[in-house]
Design a protein around this motif. Structure first.
Motif, PDB file in Angstrom:
ATOM      1  N   ILE A  18       0.993  -1.284   0.073  1.00  0.00           N
ATOM      2  CA  ILE A  18       0.018   0.149   0.042  1.00  0.00           C
ATOM      3  C   ILE A  18       1.025   1.256   0.175  1.00  0.00           C
ATOM      4  O   ILE A  18       1.807   1.465   0.770  1.00  0.00           O
ATOM      5  CB  ILE A  18      -0.968   0.089   1.269  1.00  0.00           C
ATOM      6  N   VAL A  19       0.520   2.295  -0.952  1.00  0.00           N
ATOM      7  CA  VAL A  19       1.161   3.640  -0.816  1.00  0.00           C
ATOM      8  C   VAL A  19       0.241   4.547  -0.139  1.00  0.00           C
ATOM      9  O   VAL A  19      -0.977   4.691  -0.483  1.00  0.00           O
ATOM     10  CB  VAL A  19       1.276   3.972  -2.396  1.00  0.00           C
ATOM     11  N   ILE A  20       0.669   5.201   1.109  1.00  0.00           N
ATOM     12  CA  ILE A  20      -0.060   5.954   1.837  1.00  0.00           C
ATOM     13  C   ILE A  20       0.474   7.616   1.302  1.00  0.00           C
ATOM     14  O   ILE A  20       1.633   7.676   1.944  1.00  0.00           O
ATOM     15  CB  ILE A  20       0.168   5.654   3.122  1.00  0.00           C
ATOM     16  N   ILE A  21      -0.270   8.353   0.781  1.00  0.00           N
ATOM     17  CA  ILE A  21       0.228   9.458   0.412  1.00  0.00           C
ATOM     18  C   ILE A  21      -0.171  10.530   1.607  1.00  0.00           C
ATOM     19  O   ILE A  21      -1.195  10.516   1.934  1.00  0.00           O
ATOM     20  CB  ILE A  21      -0.481   9.954  -0.998  1.00  0.00           C
ATOM     21  N   GLY A  22       0.890  11.321   1.868  1.00  0.00           N
ATOM     22  CA  GLY A  22       0.712  12.203   3.123  1.00  0.00           C
ATOM     23  C   GLY A  22       0.912  11.330   4.281  1.00  0.00           C
ATOM     24  O   GLY A  22       0.238  11.514   5.223  1.00  0.00           O
ATOM     25  N   GLY A  23       1.849  10.414   4.407  1.00  0.00           N
ATOM     26  CA  GLY A  23       1.980   9.359   5.538  1.00  0.00           C
ATOM     27  C   GLY A  23       2.530  10.132   6.817  1.00  0.00           C
ATOM     28  O   GLY A  23       2.222   9.718   7.877  1.00  0.00           O
ATOM     29  N   ALA A  24       3.120  11.385   6.726  1.00  0.00           N
ATOM     30  CA  ALA A  24       3.395  12.086   8.023  1.00  0.00           C
ATOM     31  C   ALA A  24       2.340  13.206   8.545  1.00  0.00           C
ATOM     32  O   ALA A  24       2.484  13.514   9.820  1.00  0.00           O
ATOM     33  CB  ALA A  24       4.620  12.904   7.821  1.00  0.00           C
ATOM     34  N   GLY A  25       1.037  13.082   7.918  1.00  0.00           N
ATOM     35  CA  GLY A  25       0.033  13.867   8.462  1.00  0.00           C
ATOM     36  C   GLY A  25      -0.626  13.082   9.425  1.00  0.00           C
ATOM     37  O   GLY A  25      -0.243  11.956   9.851  1.00  0.00           O
ATOM     38  N   GLY A  26      -1.803  13.649  10.166  1.00  0.00           N
ATOM     39  CA  GLY A  26      -2.277  13.163  11.110  1.00  0.00           C
ATOM     40  C   GLY A  26      -3.167  11.646  10.679  1.00  0.00           C
ATOM     41  O   GLY A  26      -3.040  10.547  11.448  1.00  0.00           O
ATOM     42  N   VAL A  27      -3.692  11.579   9.583  1.00  0.00           N
ATOM     43  CA  VAL A  27      -4.418  10.451   9.213  1.00  0.00           C
ATOM     44  C   VAL A  27      -3.571   9.425   8.809  1.00  0.00           C
ATOM     45  O   VAL A  27      -3.349   8.426   9.024  1.00  0.00           O
ATOM     46  CB  VAL A  27      -5.500  10.611   8.311  1.00  0.00           C
ATOM     47  N   GLY A  28      -2.505   9.950   7.829  1.00  0.00           N
ATOM     48  CA  GLY A  28      -1.240   8.995   7.501  1.00  0.00           C
ATOM     49  C   GLY A  28      -0.702   8.518   8.581  1.00  0.00           C
ATOM     50  O   GLY A  28      -0.119   7.060   8.561  1.00  0.00           O
ATOM     51  N   SER A  29      -0.226   9.088   9.946  1.00  0.00           N
ATOM     52  CA  SER A  29       0.433   8.560  10.756  1.00  0.00           C
ATOM     53  C   SER A  29      -0.321   7.452  11.528  1.00  0.00           C
ATOM     54  O   SER A  29       0.333   6.482  11.792  1.00  0.00           O
ATOM     55  CB  SER A  29       0.623   9.630  11.954  1.00  0.00           C
ATOM     56  N   ILE A  30      -1.596   7.418  11.391  1.00  0.00           N
ATOM     57  CA  ILE A  30      -2.440   6.317  12.125  1.00  0.00           C
ATOM     58  C   ILE A  30      -2.536   5.199  11.132  1.00  0.00           C
ATOM     59  O   ILE A  30      -2.105   4.218  11.159  1.00  0.00           O
ATOM     60  CB  ILE A  30      -3.726   6.770  12.445  1.00  0.00           C
ATOM     61  N   ALA A  31      -2.440   5.659   9.810  1.00  0.00           N
ATOM     62  CA  ALA A  31      -2.783   4.728   8.852  1.00  0.00           C
ATOM     63  C   ALA A  31      -1.490   3.815   8.696  1.00  0.00           C
ATOM     64  O   ALA A  31      -1.550   2.561   8.359  1.00  0.00           O
ATOM     65  CB  ALA A  31      -3.176   5.253   7.321  1.00  0.00           C
ATOM     66  N   GLY A 191       2.350  23.453   5.156  1.00  0.00           N
ATOM     67  CA  GLY A 191       2.840  22.010   4.539  1.00  0.00           C
ATOM     68  C   GLY A 191       4.073  21.398   5.414  1.00  0.00           C
ATOM     69  O   GLY A 191       4.592  20.361   5.226  1.00  0.00           O
ATOM     70  N   ARG A 192       4.228  22.015   6.767  1.00  0.00           N
ATOM     71  CA  ARG A 192       5.076  21.592   7.564  1.00  0.00           C
ATOM     72  C   ARG A 192       4.906  20.890   8.921  1.00  0.00           C
ATOM     73  O   ARG A 192       5.704  20.417   9.761  1.00  0.00           O
ATOM     74  CB  ARG A 192       6.094  22.859   7.941  1.00  0.00           C
ATOM     75  N   ALA A 193       3.560  20.518   8.865  1.00  0.00           N
ATOM     76  CA  ALA A 193       2.923  19.899   9.982  1.00  0.00           C
ATOM     77  C   ALA A 193       3.377  18.444   9.936  1.00  0.00           C
ATOM     78  O   ALA A 193       3.599  17.988   8.784  1.00  0.00           O
ATOM     79  CB  ALA A 193       1.240  20.191  10.297  1.00  0.00           C
ATOM     80  N   LYS A 194       3.297  17.771  11.132  1.00  0.00           N
ATOM     81  CA  LYS A 194       3.388  16.155  11.041  1.00  0.00           C
ATOM     82  C   LYS A 194       2.501  15.897  12.303  1.00  0.00           C
ATOM     83  O   LYS A 194       2.303  16.433  13.110  1.00  0.00           O
ATOM     84  CB  LYS A 194       4.853  15.831  11.193  1.00  0.00           C
ATOM     85  N   GLY A 195       1.986  14.678  12.029  1.00  0.00           N
ATOM     86  CA  GLY A 195       1.081  14.021  13.177  1.00  0.00           C
ATOM     87  C   GLY A 195      -0.094  15.019  13.201  1.00  0.00           C
ATOM     88  O   GLY A 195      -0.570  15.599  12.324  1.00  0.00           O
ATOM     89  N   LYS A 196      -0.816  14.954  14.577  1.00  0.00           N
ATOM     90  CA  LYS A 196      -1.817  15.764  14.922  1.00  0.00           C
ATOM     91  C   LYS A 196      -1.485  16.961  15.760  1.00  0.00           C
ATOM     92  O   LYS A 196      -0.540  17.016  16.667  1.00  0.00           O
ATOM     93  CB  LYS A 196      -2.839  14.872  15.716  1.00  0.00           C
ATOM     94  N   ILE A 197      -2.107  18.021  15.265  1.00  0.00           N
ATOM     95  CA  ILE A 197      -2.213  19.045  16.425  1.00  0.00           C
ATOM     96  C   ILE A 197      -3.454  19.209  17.138  1.00  0.00           C
ATOM     97  O   ILE A 197      -4.666  19.152  16.632  1.00  0.00           O
ATOM     98  CB  ILE A 197      -2.067  20.645  15.351  1.00  0.00           C
ATOM     99  N   VAL A 198      -3.135  19.700  18.279  1.00  0.00           N
ATOM    100  CA  VAL A 198      -4.292  19.323  19.374  1.00  0.00           C
ATOM    101  C   VAL A 198      -4.473  20.878  19.893  1.00  0.00           C
ATOM    102  O   VAL A 198      -3.668  21.653  20.204  1.00  0.00           O
ATOM    103  CB  VAL A 198      -3.900  18.475  20.364  1.00  0.00           C
ATOM    104  N   LEU A 199      -5.720  21.203  19.933  1.00  0.00           N
ATOM    105  CA  LEU A 199      -6.460  22.318  20.690  1.00  0.00           C
ATOM    106  C   LEU A 199      -7.317  21.673  21.706  1.00  0.00           C
ATOM    107  O   LEU A 199      -8.046  20.923  21.405  1.00  0.00           O
ATOM    108  CB  LEU A 199      -6.909  23.698  20.083  1.00  0.00           C
ATOM    109  N   SER A 200      -7.496  22.502  22.853  1.00  0.00           N
ATOM    110  CA  SER A 200      -8.446  21.771  23.863  1.00  0.00           C
ATOM    111  C   SER A 200      -9.029  22.739  24.885  1.00  0.00           C
ATOM    112  O   SER A 200      -8.074  23.490  25.376  1.00  0.00           O
ATOM    113  CB  SER A 200      -8.058  20.525  24.675  1.00  0.00           C
ATOM    114  N   GLY A 201     -10.091  22.823  25.024  1.00  0.00           N
ATOM    115  CA  GLY A 201     -10.608  23.512  26.172  1.00  0.00           C
ATOM    116  C   GLY A 201     -11.051  24.917  25.757  1.00  0.00           C
ATOM    117  O   GLY A 201     -10.486  25.377  24.536  1.00  0.00           O
TER     118      GLY A 201
END
Length: 202
Positions: A18-31, A191-201
């Protein structure tokens, strides 16, 4: 990957990959993690910077290629054959011609983003099936399997709790407010983010 692409059912004649395009993003990181931990697929992720390439490898990708360069040639250079599956999390319209080139005949292509246009005729010659995933579809249309999303999310949380997969939290920008939302959006749009960015509360 499991619900729409049916990655556990091989594409005959294709590389079990499987090729996962955008592998370092939030969804790609879980995939990447789900594909590596729950299947016997060879996982090929895309990432364009040294730090995101390292992130994708750490999450379990067997191979990491650069989506800022022609993807199909890089996949071919791996010498494993044409993958049966491609999962695109971002810029699917920009990568579609490469996907159509690299994927095996009768392969399966899934995407989650919102391209303005998508020339699906590129997929016809190889009879590529197209699978779109929107996690709200079942709820929006009150489908008979509407509880499936609940079961999927519970399963993922179990996998995190037992340590099979790890959180992809990369940045915590603090409470939800206008300033932090702007910071988060600026990082994503750069385009420099990786994984998930979280804000809460609030």
């Amino acid at each position: 990957m499991f619900d729409r692409l049916h990655v556990e059912t091989p594409v005959l004649g294709a590389a079990n990959a499987i090729v996962i395009i955008g592998g370092a993003g939030g969804v790609g990181s879980i995939a990447i993690q789900l594909a590596r931990k729950l299947t016997n697929l060879t996982v090929i992720a895309t990432a364009s910077r040294p730090e995101t390439q390292a992130w994708a490898r750490d999450l379990g990708a067997h191979h990491v290629i650069d989506h800022s360069k022609p993807i199909a040639a890089q996949v071919e250079a791996l010498g494993i054959g044409a993958p049966g599956f491609v999962f695109s999390t971002t810029n699917s319209d920009a990568h579609l011609a490469e996907v159509a080139t690299l994927i095996a005949p009768q392969g399966r292509f899934a995407l989650i983003d919102d391209p303005k246009t998508l020339d699906v005729m590129l997929l016809k010659r190889k009879s590529i099936s197209l699978h779109w995933e929107l996690m709200f579809t079942r709820a929006l249309f009150k489908t008979p399997d509407m509880d499936a999303q609940h079961r999927i999310l519970n399963k993922v949380s179990e996998l995190v709790d037992e340590g099979t997969i790890k959180t992809t939290l990369a940045d915590d920008f603090g409470p939800i407010n206008a300033a932090n939302l702007k910071r988060a959006h600026a990082l994503i749009e750069s385009g420099r983010a990786k994984g998930k960015i979280v804000l809460s509360g609030f």
